[in-house]
Design an enzyme around this catalytic site. Structure first.
Site, short mmCIF file in Angstrom:
data_model
loop_
_atom_site.label_atom_id
_atom_site.label_comp_id
_atom_site.label_asym_id
_atom_site.label_seq_id
_atom_site.Cartn_x
_atom_site.Cartn_y
_atom_site.Cartn_z
N SER A 156 0.86 -1.19 0.00
CA SER A 156 0.00 0.00 0.00
C SER A 156 0.90 1.23 0.00
O SER A 156 2.08 1.15 0.37
CB SER A 156 -0.86 0.00 1.28
OG SER A 156 -1.46 1.26 1.48
N TYR A 169 -2.12 -1.63 10.38
CA TYR A 169 -2.16 -1.71 8.92
C TYR A 169 -0.84 -1.19 8.33
O TYR A 169 -0.23 -1.83 7.47
CB TYR A 169 -3.34 -0.89 8.40
CG TYR A 169 -3.60 -1.03 6.91
CD1 TYR A 169 -4.40 -2.06 6.42
CD2 TYR A 169 -3.06 -0.13 6.00
CE1 TYR A 169 -4.64 -2.19 5.05
CE2 TYR A 169 -3.29 -0.25 4.64
CZ TYR A 169 -4.09 -1.28 4.17
OH TYR A 169 -4.32 -1.41 2.82
N1 LIG Z 1 -8.61 -0.28 -1.91
C1 LIG Z 1 -7.56 0.47 -1.61
O1 LIG Z 1 -7.60 1.69 -1.65
C2 LIG Z 1 -6.27 -0.21 -1.22
C3 LIG Z 1 -5.13 0.60 -1.11
C4 LIG Z 1 -3.92 0.02 -0.77
C5 LIG Z 1 -3.84 -1.33 -0.56
N2 LIG Z 1 -4.96 -2.10 -0.64
C6 LIG Z 1 -4.80 -3.52 -0.40
O2 LIG Z 1 -5.31 -4.22 -1.51
C7 LIG Z 1 -5.69 -5.53 -1.11
C8 LIG Z 1 -7.06 -5.81 -1.66
O3 LIG Z 1 -7.98 -4.91 -1.05
P1 LIG Z 1 -9.27 -4.36 -1.77
O4 LIG Z 1 -9.20 -2.91 -1.75
O5 LIG Z 1 -9.50 -5.07 -3.05
O6 LIG Z 1 -10.36 -4.75 -0.67
P2 LIG Z 1 -11.56 -5.79 -0.67
O7 LIG Z 1 -12.10 -5.75 0.71
O8 LIG Z 1 -12.45 -5.51 -1.82
O9 LIG Z 1 -10.84 -7.20 -0.95
C9 LIG Z 1 -10.08 -7.85 0.04
C10 LIG Z 1 -10.40 -9.33 -0.04
O10 LIG Z 1 -9.58 -10.02 0.91
C11 LIG Z 1 -10.38 -11.02 1.52
N3 LIG Z 1 -9.82 -11.42 2.81
C12 LIG Z 1 -9.85 -10.72 3.97
N4 LIG Z 1 -9.27 -11.43 4.94
C13 LIG Z 1 -8.87 -12.60 4.39
C14 LIG Z 1 -8.21 -13.75 4.90
N5 LIG Z 1 -7.86 -13.85 6.20
N6 LIG Z 1 -7.93 -14.76 4.05
C15 LIG Z 1 -8.30 -14.68 2.75
N7 LIG Z 1 -8.93 -13.64 2.21
C16 LIG Z 1 -9.22 -12.60 3.03
C17 LIG Z 1 -11.74 -10.36 1.67
O11 LIG Z 1 -12.76 -11.30 1.91
C18 LIG Z 1 -11.86 -9.64 0.34
O12 LIG Z 1 -12.46 -10.45 -0.64
C19 LIG Z 1 -5.59 -5.54 0.41
O13 LIG Z 1 -4.37 -6.14 0.79
C20 LIG Z 1 -5.57 -4.07 0.78
O14 LIG Z 1 -4.91 -3.83 2.00
C21 LIG Z 1 -6.17 -1.56 -0.98
#
Ligand SMILES: NC(=O)c1ccc[n+]([C@@H]2O[C@H](COP(=O)([O-])OP(=O)(O)OC[C@H]3O[C@@H](n4cnc5c(N)ncnc54)[C@H](O)[C@@H]3O)[C@@H](O)[C@H]2O)c1
Length: 266
Positions: A156, A169
């Protein structure tokens, strides 16, 4: 992904023909789903792993509609045995595994360190950092034995910044970068590339909607501080992930690449 990319592969920016079977954790939603679907469009077989069974089934359905192969496996990345099973399942189901996208993540509550519930702190680290380590161990054992493979870990922009209220986080995502860089040094000479992506604010359920971890006012401020003045789309992040997995990125290893519309530039 082959150990030594041929000149033709290196020069063809579109090629991802060498990637045929991929594993995506957190594939039931957001960035993971977008990447799973993008790989499917390229004809890859996709193992979708998540703890959200309904979302996982929806991703598989979307992929099958495109005429590609996919299957869903429930797996909590905080559990090392479940991560090990994912690699076994991919090899059994598709006969191979070329790429892993270790992307599952959670936000956790917002609280200053002195008040942060220790159980929640452990949970965020267990999913966001230990989950990446748990995922990489069996993946690297397989990739080592086949002398090829590519891993993309989701960090991130918060891997480069502190955020008041989000110490777990931020610490986990900083950790993902350290893990990625160290592993890249260990496995690079074996033909295995390991990189991290660092998304800014992306339009997924983590950020937008009823379960969003960021209050609307704070999100508006983040968008204001983003050069592009908008949220990113999961598909834009998926495009970077696919490129990193492909032989077009054959000399990219141990990198932590921001995809943030210019957020970190501010
Ligand atoms: N959306 C943003 O702005 C953003 C920014 C930086 C980083 N991220 C990172 O991107 C990644 C994806 O996030 P996203 O934004 O698509 O969110 P999201 O919530 O849409 O997707 C995350 C997925 O991870 C799954 N998950 C959660 N805990 C889990 C576990 N213990 N085992 C297996 N699966 C699990 C959830 O069920 C979900 O389907 C994450 O690592 C998040 O930290 C997101």
């Amino acid at each position: 992904m082959t150990a030594g990319a041929t000149e033709e592969q290196t020069l063809n920016p579109k090629t991802s023909k060498d990637v045929r079977a991929v594993l995506v954790t957190g594939g039931a939603s957001g960035i993971g789903r977008a990447a799973a679907i993008a790989w499917a469009r390229e004809g890859c077989s996709v193992l979708v792993a998540d703890v959200d069974d309904r979302g996982g089934a929806e991703t598989v359905e979307a992929i099958e509609k495109l005429g590609s192969r996919a299957c869903y496996q429930r797996a909590n990345v905080a559990d090392e045995r479940e991560c090990e099973f994912l690699v076994e399942r991919a090899v059994r189901h598709f006969g191979r595994l070329d790429v892993a996208f270790n992307n599952a993540g959670i936000a956790g509550p917002s609280a200053y360190v002195s008040k942060y519930p220790a159980a929640d702190w452990r949970r965020v680290i267990s999913v966001n950092l230990l989950g990446v380590f748990n995922s990489m161990q069996p993946q690297l054992r397989l990739f080592e034995s086949q002398g090829s493979g590519a891993i993309i870990n989701t960090a991130s922009v918060i891997a480069f910044r502190g955020v008041a209220g989000a110490s777990a986080y931020s610490a986990a995502k900083h950790g993902v970068i350290g893990l990625t860089k160290s592993a890249a040094l260990e496995y690079g000479r074996m033909g295995i590339r390991i990189n991290a992506i660092c998304p800014g604010y992306i339009e997924t359920p983590l950020v937008v909607g009823p379960d969003a971890a960021i209050p609307d006012r704070m999100l508006a401020d983040k968008i204001h501080r983003t050069g592009a003045r908008r949220l990113g789309k999961p598909e834009e992040v998926a495009a970077l992930v696919l490129w990193l997995a492909s032989s077009s990125a054959s000399y990219v290893n141990g990198a932590a690449i921001a995809i943030d519309g210019g957020f970190l530039a501010s």
